[in-house]
Scaffold this active site. Sequence first.
Site, PDB file in Angstrom:
ATOM      1  N   LYS A  17       0.838  -1.217   0.000  1.00  0.00           N
ATOM      2  CA  LYS A  17       0.000   0.000   0.000  1.00  0.00           C
ATOM      3  C   LYS A  17       0.869   1.261   0.000  1.00  0.00           C
ATOM      4  CE  LYS A  17      -2.109  -1.156   3.884  1.00  0.00           C
ATOM      5  NZ  LYS A  17      -1.624  -2.501   4.222  1.00  0.00           N
ATOM      6  N   ARG A  61      -9.807   0.649   8.113  1.00  0.00           N
ATOM      7  CA  ARG A  61      -9.340  -0.686   8.491  1.00  0.00           C
ATOM      8  C   ARG A  61     -10.421  -1.473   9.221  1.00  0.00           C
ATOM      9  NH1 ARG A  61      -3.537   0.318   8.276  1.00  0.00           N
ATOM     10  NH2 ARG A  61      -2.360  -1.622   8.432  1.00  0.00           N
ATOM     11  N   ARG A  94      11.748  -5.621   5.453  1.00  0.00           N
ATOM     12  CA  ARG A  94      11.641  -4.200   5.804  1.00  0.00           C
ATOM     13  C   ARG A  94      12.100  -3.983   7.247  1.00  0.00           C
ATOM     14  NH1 ARG A  94       6.001  -1.085   5.352  1.00  0.00           N
ATOM     15  NH2 ARG A  94       5.501  -2.444   7.103  1.00  0.00           N
ATOM     16  N   ARG A 138      11.522  -0.938  12.057  1.00  0.00           N
ATOM     17  CA  ARG A 138      10.147  -0.780  12.567  1.00  0.00           C
ATOM     18  C   ARG A 138       9.809  -1.900  13.542  1.00  0.00           C
ATOM     19  NH1 ARG A 138       5.362   0.566   8.263  1.00  0.00           N
ATOM     20  NH2 ARG A 138       4.154  -0.799   9.619  1.00  0.00           N
ATOM     21  N   ARG A 145      -0.743  -9.414  13.019  1.00  0.00           N
ATOM     22  CA  ARG A 145      -1.262  -8.348  12.147  1.00  0.00           C
ATOM     23  C   ARG A 145      -2.081  -8.951  11.001  1.00  0.00           C
ATOM     24  NH1 ARG A 145       4.151  -5.426  10.718  1.00  0.00           N
ATOM     25  NH2 ARG A 145       2.885  -4.136   9.344  1.00  0.00           N
TER      26      ARG A 145
HETATM   27  P1  B4P Z   1       3.742  -1.883   2.351  1.00  0.00           P
HETATM   28  O1  B4P Z   1       2.665  -2.882   2.233  1.00  0.00           O
HETATM   29  O2  B4P Z   1       3.761  -0.752   1.367  1.00  0.00           O
HETATM   30  O3  B4P Z   1       3.646  -1.471   3.862  1.00  0.00           O
HETATM   31  P2  B4P Z   1       2.616  -0.499   4.591  1.00  0.00           P
HETATM   32  O4  B4P Z   1       1.844   0.358   3.653  1.00  0.00           O
HETATM   33  O5  B4P Z   1       3.462   0.224   5.532  1.00  0.00           O
HETATM   34  O6  B4P Z   1       1.530  -1.400   5.281  1.00  0.00           O
HETATM   35  P3  B4P Z   1       1.361  -1.859   6.783  1.00  0.00           P
HETATM   36  O7  B4P Z   1       0.013  -2.490   6.801  1.00  0.00           O
HETATM   37  O8  B4P Z   1       2.505  -2.699   7.162  1.00  0.00           O
HETATM   38  O9  B4P Z   1       1.467  -0.602   7.741  1.00  0.00           O
HETATM   39  P4  B4P Z   1       0.561   0.638   8.180  1.00  0.00           P
HETATM   40  O10 B4P Z   1       1.543   1.716   8.277  1.00  0.00           O
HETATM   41  O11 B4P Z   1      -0.640   0.867   7.329  1.00  0.00           O
HETATM   42  O12 B4P Z   1       5.197  -2.493   2.169  1.00  0.00           O
HETATM   43  C1  B4P Z   1       5.757  -3.532   2.918  1.00  0.00           C
HETATM   44  C2  B4P Z   1       7.155  -3.894   2.373  1.00  0.00           C
HETATM   45  O13 B4P Z   1       7.023  -4.609   1.157  1.00  0.00           O
HETATM   46  C3  B4P Z   1       8.058  -2.704   2.065  1.00  0.00           C
HETATM   47  O14 B4P Z   1       9.330  -2.966   2.584  1.00  0.00           O
HETATM   48  C4  B4P Z   1       8.104  -2.637   0.557  1.00  0.00           C
HETATM   49  O15 B4P Z   1       9.353  -2.167   0.069  1.00  0.00           O
HETATM   50  C5  B4P Z   1       7.905  -4.088   0.172  1.00  0.00           C
HETATM   51  N1  B4P Z   1       7.227  -4.228  -1.116  1.00  0.00           N
HETATM   52  C6  B4P Z   1       6.173  -3.521  -1.548  1.00  0.00           C
HETATM   53  N2  B4P Z   1       5.804  -3.932  -2.784  1.00  0.00           N
HETATM   54  C7  B4P Z   1       6.657  -4.960  -3.117  1.00  0.00           C
HETATM   55  C8  B4P Z   1       6.781  -5.820  -4.261  1.00  0.00           C
HETATM   56  N3  B4P Z   1       5.975  -5.707  -5.326  1.00  0.00           N
HETATM   57  N4  B4P Z   1       7.733  -6.770  -4.247  1.00  0.00           N
HETATM   58  C9  B4P Z   1       8.577  -6.893  -3.179  1.00  0.00           C
HETATM   59  N5  B4P Z   1       8.518  -6.099  -2.076  1.00  0.00           N
HETATM   60  C10 B4P Z   1       7.562  -5.149  -2.044  1.00  0.00           C
HETATM   61  O16 B4P Z   1       0.009   0.226   9.646  1.00  0.00           O
HETATM   62  C11 B4P Z   1       0.854  -0.027  10.753  1.00  0.00           C
HETATM   63  C12 B4P Z   1       0.027  -0.159  12.036  1.00  0.00           C
HETATM   64  O17 B4P Z   1      -0.628   1.113  12.346  1.00  0.00           O
HETATM   65  C13 B4P Z   1      -1.128  -1.167  12.040  1.00  0.00           C
HETATM   66  O18 B4P Z   1      -0.707  -2.489  12.329  1.00  0.00           O
HETATM   67  C14 B4P Z   1      -2.052  -0.567  13.139  1.00  0.00           C
HETATM   68  O19 B4P Z   1      -1.596  -0.891  14.424  1.00  0.00           O
HETATM   69  C15 B4P Z   1      -1.912   0.943  12.955  1.00  0.00           C
HETATM   70  N6  B4P Z   1      -2.953   1.503  12.082  1.00  0.00           N
HETATM   71  C16 B4P Z   1      -2.719   2.097  10.867  1.00  0.00           C
HETATM   72  N7  B4P Z   1      -3.882   2.499  10.319  1.00  0.00           N
HETATM   73  C17 B4P Z   1      -4.874   2.152  11.189  1.00  0.00           C
HETATM   74  C18 B4P Z   1      -6.298   2.280  11.165  1.00  0.00           C
HETATM   75  N8  B4P Z   1      -6.934   2.844  10.129  1.00  0.00           N
HETATM   76  N9  B4P Z   1      -7.015   1.805  12.220  1.00  0.00           N
HETATM   77  C19 B4P Z   1      -6.405   1.252  13.258  1.00  0.00           C
HETATM   78  N10 B4P Z   1      -5.059   1.085  13.360  1.00  0.00           N
HETATM   79  C20 B4P Z   1      -4.286   1.533  12.318  1.00  0.00           C
END
Ligand code: B4P
Length: 190
Positions: free
Chosen positions: A14, A89, A128, A134, A146
């Site tokens: 994402k 979410r 990552r 992180r 998660r």
């Molecule tokens: P991403 O999937 O881009 O990671 P993210 O957006 O940070 O998602 P995530 O769900 O982990 O975290 P969020 O901050 O929303 O990438 C992951 C990795 O994969 C990266 O290293 C990237 O380089 C790699 N990658 C991507 N595409 C690739 C490909 N095609 N091939 C290979 N590698 C690839 O949430 C974090 C926490 O915040 C949650 O657990 C929760 O506690 C809280 N939170 C956030 N929003 C919330 C909400 N709305 N409600 C309640 N809690 C919330």
Amino acid sequence: MLNLVLFGPPGAGKGTQAERLIEKYHLVHLSTGDILRSEIKAKTDLGLRAGSMMDRGELVPDEVVVEMIHARLEKSGDVPGFIFDGFPRTVSQAEVLDKMLSELGLKIDLMLSLEVERQELVSRLLLRGKISGRNDDQDVSIIENRIAVYHKQTAPIIQYYAAQGKYTPIQGMGSIDEIFERLTTSICSL
Ligand code: B4P
């Protein structure tokens, strides 16, 4: 105006794809994960409360994230559109988002759902974790939690947007460029 929800399990890409979509469509990026991490870094009250929940791989309460988004939507002014990344979410967050947008005369155009195999999610997040440090990416059991929280509390949102004809599954396996191409093709067909 183009308003997108970028959806998927943790590690689906994402944040990665949001960066590219913003560049192409000049959208305002609203990532609840990024906002929460900046609150933690600044050691605000909100950050202190949210940090321990995030470290366990649990969601922070709906009212906290809803307020964060509400405040940013209200002060956004005239923009080409929004990309909601990691929000909503829960179904309750999705309902409130529709309500907040409708009060501003806006709506979600498309919910783009990145679909990635479980093992690939775990490998991406562990990788990552090594690079970024992180907390929630360090430990397989937290990552598994998660993913379990995603299936229980977040995946039901698919039905919510499907009922509105906005759910668009996107194959999230492959190179970042290939996936970006799939996303832009779906946006073009709007
Ligand atoms: P991403 O999937 O881009 O990671 P993210 O957006 O940070 O998602 P995530 O769900 O982990 O975290 P969020 O901050 O929303 O990438 C992951 C990795 O994969 C990266 O290293 C990237 O380089 C790699 N990658 C991507 N595409 C690739 C490909 N095609 N091939 C290979 N590698 C690839 O949430 C974090 C926490 O915040 C949650 O657990 C929760 O506690 C809280 N939170 C956030 N929003 C919330 C909400 N709305 N409600 C309640 N809690 C919330």
